[in-house]
Design a protein around this motif. Structure first.
Motif, PDB file in Angstrom:
ATOM      1  N   GLY A 117       8.287 -17.899  25.542  1.00  0.00           N
ATOM      2  CA  GLY A 117       8.148 -16.636  24.812  1.00  0.00           C
ATOM      3  C   GLY A 117       9.466 -16.128  24.252  1.00  0.00           C
ATOM      4  O   GLY A 117       9.624 -14.926  24.016  1.00  0.00           O
ATOM      5  N   LYS A 118      10.414 -17.026  24.018  1.00  0.00           N
ATOM      6  CA  LYS A 118      11.746 -16.619  23.526  1.00  0.00           C
ATOM      7  C   LYS A 118      11.652 -15.958  22.151  1.00  0.00           C
ATOM      8  O   LYS A 118      12.233 -14.898  21.920  1.00  0.00           O
ATOM      9  CB  LYS A 118      12.684 -17.848  23.441  1.00  0.00           C
ATOM     10  CG  LYS A 118      12.954 -18.479  24.789  1.00  0.00           C
ATOM     11  CD  LYS A 118      13.814 -19.705  24.681  1.00  0.00           C
ATOM     12  CE  LYS A 118      13.136 -20.865  23.976  1.00  0.00           C
ATOM     13  NZ  LYS A 118      11.911 -21.344  24.655  1.00  0.00           N
ATOM     14  N   SER A 119      10.921 -16.619  21.251  1.00  0.00           N
ATOM     15  CA  SER A 119      10.822 -16.060  19.898  1.00  0.00           C
ATOM     16  C   SER A 119      10.093 -14.721  19.912  1.00  0.00           C
ATOM     17  O   SER A 119      10.469 -13.790  19.194  1.00  0.00           O
ATOM     18  CB  SER A 119      10.097 -17.034  18.976  1.00  0.00           C
ATOM     19  OG  SER A 119      10.777 -18.261  18.971  1.00  0.00           O
ATOM     20  N   SER A 120       9.066 -14.630  20.759  1.00  0.00           N
ATOM     21  CA  SER A 120       8.341 -13.355  20.856  1.00  0.00           C
ATOM     22  C   SER A 120       9.265 -12.257  21.363  1.00  0.00           C
ATOM     23  O   SER A 120       9.228 -11.118  20.883  1.00  0.00           O
ATOM     24  CB  SER A 120       7.149 -13.485  21.797  1.00  0.00           C
ATOM     25  OG  SER A 120       6.354 -14.576  21.429  1.00  0.00           O
ATOM     26  N   ASN A 123       7.880 -22.453  24.762  1.00  0.00           N
ATOM     27  CA  ASN A 123       6.668 -21.655  24.987  1.00  0.00           C
ATOM     28  C   ASN A 123       6.796 -20.561  26.041  1.00  0.00           C
ATOM     29  O   ASN A 123       5.804 -19.949  26.407  1.00  0.00           O
ATOM     30  CB  ASN A 123       5.482 -22.565  25.368  1.00  0.00           C
ATOM     31  CG  ASN A 123       4.500 -22.624  24.223  1.00  0.00           C
ATOM     32  OD1 ASN A 123       4.776 -22.099  23.135  1.00  0.00           O
ATOM     33  ND2 ASN A 123       3.356 -23.235  24.434  1.00  0.00           N
ATOM     34  N   ASP A 126       1.666  -9.842  31.644  1.00  0.00           N
ATOM     35  CA  ASP A 126       0.244  -9.507  31.487  1.00  0.00           C
ATOM     36  C   ASP A 126      -0.646 -10.622  32.040  1.00  0.00           C
ATOM     37  O   ASP A 126      -1.817 -10.386  32.347  1.00  0.00           O
ATOM     38  CB  ASP A 126      -0.081  -9.248  30.007  1.00  0.00           C
ATOM     39  CG  ASP A 126       0.373 -10.385  29.101  1.00  0.00           C
ATOM     40  OD1 ASP A 126       1.581 -10.716  29.135  1.00  0.00           O
ATOM     41  OD2 ASP A 126      -0.464 -10.957  28.383  1.00  0.00           O
ATOM     42  N   SER A 139       6.429  -8.179  29.155  1.00  0.00           N
ATOM     43  CA  SER A 139       5.443  -8.884  28.355  1.00  0.00           C
ATOM     44  C   SER A 139       5.830  -8.677  26.900  1.00  0.00           C
ATOM     45  O   SER A 139       5.779  -7.558  26.403  1.00  0.00           O
ATOM     46  CB  SER A 139       4.025  -8.353  28.608  1.00  0.00           C
ATOM     47  OG  SER A 139       3.166  -8.861  27.595  1.00  0.00           O
ATOM     48  N   ALA A 140       6.259  -9.761  26.290  1.00  0.00           N
ATOM     49  CA  ALA A 140       6.665  -9.653  24.882  1.00  0.00           C
ATOM     50  C   ALA A 140       5.466  -9.262  24.037  1.00  0.00           C
ATOM     51  O   ALA A 140       5.602  -8.620  23.001  1.00  0.00           O
ATOM     52  CB  ALA A 140       7.254 -10.979  24.405  1.00  0.00           C
ATOM     53  N   GLN A 141       4.282  -9.654  24.519  1.00  0.00           N
ATOM     54  CA  GLN A 141       3.091  -9.404  23.724  1.00  0.00           C
ATOM     55  C   GLN A 141       2.656  -7.934  23.759  1.00  0.00           C
ATOM     56  O   GLN A 141       2.369  -7.356  22.724  1.00  0.00           O
ATOM     57  CB  GLN A 141       1.952 -10.277  24.231  1.00  0.00           C
ATOM     58  CG  GLN A 141       0.854 -10.440  23.219  1.00  0.00           C
ATOM     59  CD  GLN A 141       0.063 -11.717  23.479  1.00  0.00           C
ATOM     60  OE1 GLN A 141      -0.631 -11.829  24.495  1.00  0.00           O
ATOM     61  NE2 GLN A 141       0.150 -12.660  22.571  1.00  0.00           N
TER      62      GLN A 141
HETATM   63  P1  GDP Z   1       9.114 -19.893  22.561  1.00  0.00           P
HETATM   64  O1  GDP Z   1       8.735 -21.310  22.321  1.00  0.00           O
HETATM   65  O2  GDP Z   1       9.759 -19.739  23.902  1.00  0.00           O
HETATM   66  O3  GDP Z   1       9.920 -19.292  21.466  1.00  0.00           O
HETATM   67  O4  GDP Z   1       7.749 -19.064  22.703  1.00  0.00           O
HETATM   68  P2  GDP Z   1       6.959 -18.196  21.615  1.00  0.00           P
HETATM   69  O5  GDP Z   1       7.579 -16.865  21.470  1.00  0.00           O
HETATM   70  O6  GDP Z   1       6.759 -19.012  20.388  1.00  0.00           O
HETATM   71  O7  GDP Z   1       5.589 -17.965  22.389  1.00  0.00           O
HETATM   72  C1  GDP Z   1       4.794 -19.037  22.818  1.00  0.00           C
HETATM   73  C2  GDP Z   1       3.360 -18.566  22.996  1.00  0.00           C
HETATM   74  O8  GDP Z   1       3.272 -17.618  24.061  1.00  0.00           O
HETATM   75  C3  GDP Z   1       2.792 -17.857  21.765  1.00  0.00           C
HETATM   76  O9  GDP Z   1       1.434 -18.210  21.641  1.00  0.00           O
HETATM   77  C4  GDP Z   1       2.932 -16.392  22.118  1.00  0.00           C
HETATM   78  O10 GDP Z   1       1.965 -15.601  21.461  1.00  0.00           O
HETATM   79  C5  GDP Z   1       2.679 -16.414  23.596  1.00  0.00           C
HETATM   80  N1  GDP Z   1       3.326 -15.291  24.290  1.00  0.00           N
HETATM   81  C6  GDP Z   1       4.629 -14.899  24.162  1.00  0.00           C
HETATM   82  N2  GDP Z   1       4.871 -13.842  24.956  1.00  0.00           N
HETATM   83  C7  GDP Z   1       3.705 -13.539  25.588  1.00  0.00           C
HETATM   84  C8  GDP Z   1       3.305 -12.548  26.541  1.00  0.00           C
HETATM   85  O11 GDP Z   1       4.084 -11.692  26.992  1.00  0.00           O
HETATM   86  N3  GDP Z   1       2.019 -12.573  26.976  1.00  0.00           N
HETATM   87  C9  GDP Z   1       1.140 -13.489  26.523  1.00  0.00           C
HETATM   88  N4  GDP Z   1      -0.099 -13.436  27.010  1.00  0.00           N
HETATM   89  N5  GDP Z   1       1.468 -14.427  25.631  1.00  0.00           N
HETATM   90  C10 GDP Z   1       2.728 -14.472  25.161  1.00  0.00           C
END
Ligand code: GDP
Length: 466
Positions: free
Chosen positions: A243-246, A241, A348, A370-372
């Motif tokens: 944000g690796k995939s993002s 969580n 963010d 911020s990946a988002q």
């Molecule tokens: P992973 O498990 O590390 O691959 O994480 P994901 O990419 O699946 O992201 C986990 C959650 O964090 C998701 O709900 C994303 O939308 C959220 N998220 C990822 N990057 C950001 C960011 O930069 N800002 C915010 N607010 N949420 C993010």
């Protein structure tokens, strides 16, 4: 290299183009019998055996015995290019047949040329002959393979510069200076009484130092040049969580990995290629690092660990809006001394992790993103390039081959030792010995000082027909 006969007495042939459906296929024949062998398989208005150099001849490829018969079986319509020694790729007589592409024509023409007395070339044998004939040096021969294997323009440019002699010229100059140094030192040893003692005079020490400095300059940027040449694996890792995939998607600029709010969704490695400033990057997303009882997730975590071990660079992703966790500290300790860039994501939402990180001494290299929202992603790309030893769009370095970098580094160290020995009045023999070893190390790059085993290793990397 004395075991290898130069000039060669056999004539080699190979299909020089990749197999498959294509417009053209090219066969290459080289050696003392190249013109005769080719003539035996060619029926056209001109006789290849008498053709002048650098001329093209249209005709038909035929089976050798039938070449003179009126009803010769035609194998393919071809154009033969004649290059007479020494104005050819190998400096031998060379004939290149352009025939139709696809698997049948070239294979049939090849069989005919073999029947006429040529032997199938080994991988890289044409280029090996060019090297042994002295048309190119070893670093240029290796550049040929690099050029063929290049997957980005930048890697191609680097190989092309090396092929044109960018490295050879500089090393040849260093070899010349060093040879003069050795001569002076050895003259003093041999005729100690005539020239007054065996101390190495200051101007020779200065010359040795100058060569050493040039070598150091030559090696600048070599790590990045290597990344350009070979590509690099970059692995995203971190807690679930974070944000690796993002980030994976943001770096690729497209939706590829599954993004969810459920921790532990990425259970396996997802890999994609991208190009960063000319470097071919294999980017992998991995399962989140955490202790888990889920069997599938556990396998994912093991694979993530393996991906981190293989990676040239790990992007350690942290949810920057929360405090650092145990896994983050563990990573910091276990990955010490290896390349890692900390990516503080979710900027963010806040910068809590960064405050902690900045208290470490020294803090690891980091970048906030911020990946988002996409904020900081461009900065992240630059930071990756910096971590790989490069400056975006800047100086790229010349020495891309780790074999060259190692030999040049060794030469540099030998020169340091030589200059220390010289200034501390060590016997001239010692200084001369170190200078000779440094010269030998330079010779490993240009090929004046290599054994057959190394040549075999280098040329086996080539494809047949090159
Ligand atoms: P992973 O498990 O590390 O691959 O994480 P994901 O990419 O699946 O992201 C986990 C959650 O964090 C998701 O709900 C994303 O939308 C959220 N998220 C990822 N990057 C950001 C960011 O930069 N800002 C915010 N607010 N949420 C993010």
């Amino acid at each position: 290299m004395s075991a290898v006969p130069v000039p060669f007495d056999d004539t080699i042939v190979a299909i020089a183009t990749a197999s498959g459906e294509a417009g053209l296929a090219v066969l290459r024949v080289s050696g003392p019998q190249a013109l005769l062998v080719s003539q035996a398989c060619f029926k056209g208005r001109s006789r290849l055996a008498e053709a002048t150099s650098h001329t093209l001849h249209h005709g038909w490829a035929v089976w050798p015995e039938a070449a003179t018969a009126a009803a010769a079986a035609r194998l393919d319509e071809v154009v033969a290019a004649v290059f007479r020694a020494p104005r050819s790729y190998t400096r031998e007589d060379v004939v290149e047949f352009s025939c139709h592409g696809g698997s049948v024509p070239a294979r049939r023409v090849l069989a005919a040329l073999l029947a006429a007395g040529a032997r199938l070339a080994r991988p890289g044998e044409f280029t090996l002959r060019a090297f042994l004939a002295g048309r190119i040096d070893l670093s240029q021969a290796e550049a040929v393979a690099d050029l063929i294997h290049a997957e980005t323009d930048a890697a191609g440019d680097l190989a092309l510069a090396q092929l044109a002699g960018s490295l050879s010229v500089r090393i040849a100059a260093l070899e010349e200076h060093l040879t003069e140094c050795v001569a002076e030192v050895e003259a003093r040893v041999d005729f100690a009484e005539d020239v007054g003692g065996v101390e190495v005079p200051p101007h020779v020490v200065a010359a040795i130092e100058a060569v050493r400095a040039d070598l150091a300059g030559l090696l600048e940027g070599s790590e990045y040049a290597r990344a350009l040449r070979e590509g690099v694996r970059v692995t995203l890792a971190g807690r679930p969580n974070a944000g690796k995939s993002s980030l994976f998607n943001a770096l690729l600029g497209e939706l590829r990995a599954i993004v969810t709010e459920v921790p532990g969704t990425t259970r396996d490695r997802v890999s994609e290629r991208l190009e960063l400033d000319g470097v071919r990057v294999q980017l992998s997303d991995t399962a989140g690092m955490r202790e888990t009882n889920d069997r599938v997730e556990r396998i994912g975590v093991q694979r993530a660990q393996a991906a981190m071990d293989e990676a040239g660079l790990v992007l350690w992703v942290v949810d920057g809006s929360t405090p650092l966790a145990r896994e983050d500290h563990e990573f910091h300790q276990s990955h010490a001394g290896r390349r890692a860039l900390w990516v503080l994501n979710k900027r963010d939402l806040g910068s809590i992790a960064l405050r902690e990180l900045q208290e470490w001494s020294p803090p690891p290299p980091w970048v906030e993103v911020s990946a988002q929202t996409g904020a900081g992603i461009e900065r992240l790309r630059h930071a990756v390039i910096e971590q790989l030893g490069g400056v975006a769009h800047g100086q790229r370095g010349q020495v891309s081959n780790p074999r060259h970098a190692e030999a040049l580094g060794r030469a540099g160290r030998l020169l340091s030792q030589a200059s220390v020995a010289a200034t501390s009045n060590a016997p001239g023999e010692i200084v001369a010995l170190e200078l000779r070893e440094a010269l030998a190390a330079l010779g490993e790059v240009t090929g004046t000082h290599v054994g057959e085993e190394l040549l075999d290793r280098i040329f086996s990397r080539f494809c047949i027909g090159k």
